[in-house]
Design a protein around this motif. Structure first.
Motif, PDB file in Angstrom:
ATOM      1  N   GLU A 133       0.758  -1.186   0.020  1.00 43.84           N
ATOM      2  CA  GLU A 133       0.003  -0.074  -0.030  1.00 43.84           C
ATOM      3  C   GLU A 133       0.821   1.116   0.187  1.00 43.84           C
ATOM      4  O   GLU A 133       0.376   2.258  -0.492  1.00 43.84           O
ATOM      5  CB  GLU A 133      -0.929  -0.053   1.202  1.00 43.84           C
ATOM      6  CG  GLU A 133      -1.832   1.260   1.377  1.00 43.84           C
ATOM      7  CD  GLU A 133      -2.788   0.972   2.477  1.00 43.84           C
ATOM      8  OE1 GLU A 133      -3.932   1.363   2.331  1.00 43.84           O
ATOM      9  OE2 GLU A 133      -2.242   0.612   3.729  1.00 43.84           O
ATOM     10  N   GLN A 136       3.773   3.921  -3.680  1.00 42.76           N
ATOM     11  CA  GLN A 136       2.949   4.703  -4.533  1.00 42.76           C
ATOM     12  C   GLN A 136       3.426   4.621  -5.913  1.00 42.76           C
ATOM     13  O   GLN A 136       2.854   4.685  -6.999  1.00 42.76           O
ATOM     14  CB  GLN A 136       3.016   6.240  -4.364  1.00 42.76           C
ATOM     15  CG  GLN A 136       2.116   6.248  -2.980  1.00 42.76           C
ATOM     16  CD  GLN A 136       0.608   6.197  -2.949  1.00 42.76           C
ATOM     17  OE1 GLN A 136       0.107   6.315  -4.147  1.00 42.76           O
ATOM     18  NE2 GLN A 136      -0.024   5.357  -2.089  1.00 42.76           N
ATOM     19  N   ARG A 139       2.266   1.618  -7.570  1.00 40.26           N
ATOM     20  CA  ARG A 139       0.681   1.462  -7.562  1.00 40.26           C
ATOM     21  C   ARG A 139       0.405   2.222  -8.788  1.00 40.26           C
ATOM     22  O   ARG A 139      -0.285   1.942  -9.647  1.00 40.26           O
ATOM     23  CB  ARG A 139       0.242   1.977  -6.388  1.00 40.26           C
ATOM     24  CG  ARG A 139       0.040   1.066  -5.371  1.00 40.26           C
ATOM     25  CD  ARG A 139      -0.298   1.485  -3.861  1.00 40.26           C
ATOM     26  NE  ARG A 139      -1.744   1.796  -3.976  1.00 40.26           N
ATOM     27  CZ  ARG A 139      -2.544   2.475  -3.446  1.00 40.26           C
ATOM     28  NH1 ARG A 139      -1.853   2.736  -2.115  1.00 40.26           N
ATOM     29  NH2 ARG A 139      -3.892   2.443  -3.568  1.00 40.26           N
ATOM     30  N   GLU A 143      -1.352   1.095 -12.110  1.00 35.08           N
ATOM     31  CA  GLU A 143      -2.713   1.728 -12.527  1.00 35.08           C
ATOM     32  C   GLU A 143      -2.554   2.476 -14.087  1.00 35.08           C
ATOM     33  O   GLU A 143      -3.581   2.319 -14.920  1.00 35.08           O
ATOM     34  CB  GLU A 143      -3.098   3.111 -11.637  1.00 35.08           C
ATOM     35  CG  GLU A 143      -3.698   2.530 -10.306  1.00 35.08           C
ATOM     36  CD  GLU A 143      -3.581   3.524  -9.372  1.00 35.08           C
ATOM     37  OE1 GLU A 143      -3.128   4.897  -9.585  1.00 35.08           O
ATOM     38  OE2 GLU A 143      -3.859   3.271  -8.054  1.00 35.08           O
ATOM     39  N   LEU A 149      -8.143  -1.266  -9.087  1.00 31.81           N
ATOM     40  CA  LEU A 149      -7.724  -1.605  -7.645  1.00 31.81           C
ATOM     41  C   LEU A 149      -9.102  -2.195  -7.299  1.00 31.81           C
ATOM     42  O   LEU A 149     -10.277  -1.599  -7.313  1.00 31.81           O
ATOM     43  CB  LEU A 149      -7.761  -0.274  -6.777  1.00 31.81           C
ATOM     44  CG  LEU A 149      -7.408  -0.882  -5.278  1.00 31.81           C
ATOM     45  CD1 LEU A 149      -6.138  -1.204  -4.967  1.00 31.81           C
ATOM     46  CD2 LEU A 149      -7.302   0.817  -4.614  1.00 31.81           C
ATOM     47  N   CYS A 168      -2.345  -3.980  -1.711  1.00 29.71           N
ATOM     48  CA  CYS A 168      -3.328  -3.531  -2.577  1.00 29.71           C
ATOM     49  C   CYS A 168      -3.373  -4.601  -3.862  1.00 29.71           C
ATOM     50  O   CYS A 168      -2.500  -5.007  -4.240  1.00 29.71           O
ATOM     51  CB  CYS A 168      -3.099  -2.251  -3.372  1.00 29.71           C
ATOM     52  SG  CYS A 168      -2.817  -0.770  -2.156  1.00 29.71           S
ATOM     53  N   TYR A 170      -4.783  -5.566  -7.442  1.00 33.64           N
ATOM     54  CA  TYR A 170      -4.824  -4.849  -8.628  1.00 33.64           C
ATOM     55  C   TYR A 170      -5.488  -5.757  -9.576  1.00 33.64           C
ATOM     56  O   TYR A 170      -4.806  -7.319  -9.442  1.00 33.64           O
ATOM     57  CB  TYR A 170      -3.945  -3.988  -9.479  1.00 33.64           C
ATOM     58  CG  TYR A 170      -3.947  -2.720  -8.680  1.00 33.64           C
ATOM     59  CD1 TYR A 170      -4.598  -1.583  -9.037  1.00 33.64           C
ATOM     60  CD2 TYR A 170      -3.047  -2.574  -7.523  1.00 33.64           C
ATOM     61  CE1 TYR A 170      -4.255  -0.371  -8.479  1.00 33.64           C
ATOM     62  CE2 TYR A 170      -2.685  -1.366  -7.009  1.00 33.64           C
ATOM     63  CZ  TYR A 170      -3.455  -0.317  -7.305  1.00 33.64           C
ATOM     64  OH  TYR A 170      -3.288   1.009  -6.857  1.00 33.64           O
TER      65      TYR A 170
END
Length: 188
Positions: A133, A136, A139, A143, A149, A168, A170
């Motif tokens: 998490e 960043q 992530r 994305e 997510l 996280c 995905y």
């Protein structure tokens, strides 16, 4: 021998003969800071590779060594993992590339090859990514690939320092792949 390749990158099976190309990269500071694994010494890197190879033998992982064809240098490692052949779901992860290769587009090139192989050759239904998490940078990268997510597993993984990270989750579905391929990867 399995190889995924385009004009920019070659992904070939990671093994006990070729992993030595990664020793210098594996020692880079904070390379896998958000991972519960350790690869910072020749011994821990070799152990990491042995685990990956054992998974390959068991058909639960497909580990790759990454070769940047533009720079003509080995860049890192990635793999398909937690392969569920019955349900046609796998994870892409365990990815680390040297600092000099980060932000160059190499990650997107190799993820395209991996997603294409997972959906078009293996005909899997879903590809998942699991990311700390706090990470960043990773992530945002996932994305940008079009992954959604789906949720956060709270405090599910113990890190080397004893910290319990939240992960996280995905995913990309097979039916989403054609649109992602034509938009996000339109130049590939």
């Amino acid at each position: 021998m399995l190889k995924l390749e385009n004009e920019y990158v070659l992904l070939s099976l990671l093994n006990l003969e070729n992993y030595t190309h990664l020793i210098a990269i594996s020692k880079e500071k904070n390379l896998i800071y958000y991972s519960p694994s350790t690869i910072s010494t020749s011994e821990t890197l070799k152990d990491y590779v042995k685990v990956a190879i054992a998974g390959y033998v068991d058909k639960t992982t497909i580990p790759f060594i990454i070769y940047n064809k533009v720079k003509q240098q080995y860049a890192g490692s990635t793999r398909f993992g937690l392969i569920n052949w019955k349900n046609k779901v796998l994870h892409i992860g365990w990815t680390w590339i040297g600092h000099e290769f980060q932000g160059t587009g190499l990650n997107k090139q190799m993820k395209f090859l991996m997603l294409q192989y997972a959906f078009e050759t293996l005909e899997f239904e879903k590809v998942e990514f699991r990311i700390d998490e706090r990470n960043q940078k990773s992530r945002k990268a996932v994305e940008k690939l079009g992954a959604t997510l789906e949720g956060i597993l709270r405090k599910d993984t113990v890190m080397n320092d004893g910290f319990r990270r939240s992960t996280c989750c995905y995913g990309i579905l097979k039916e989403e792949w054609p649109t992602i391929k034509l938009t996000i990867f339109k130049d590939y």
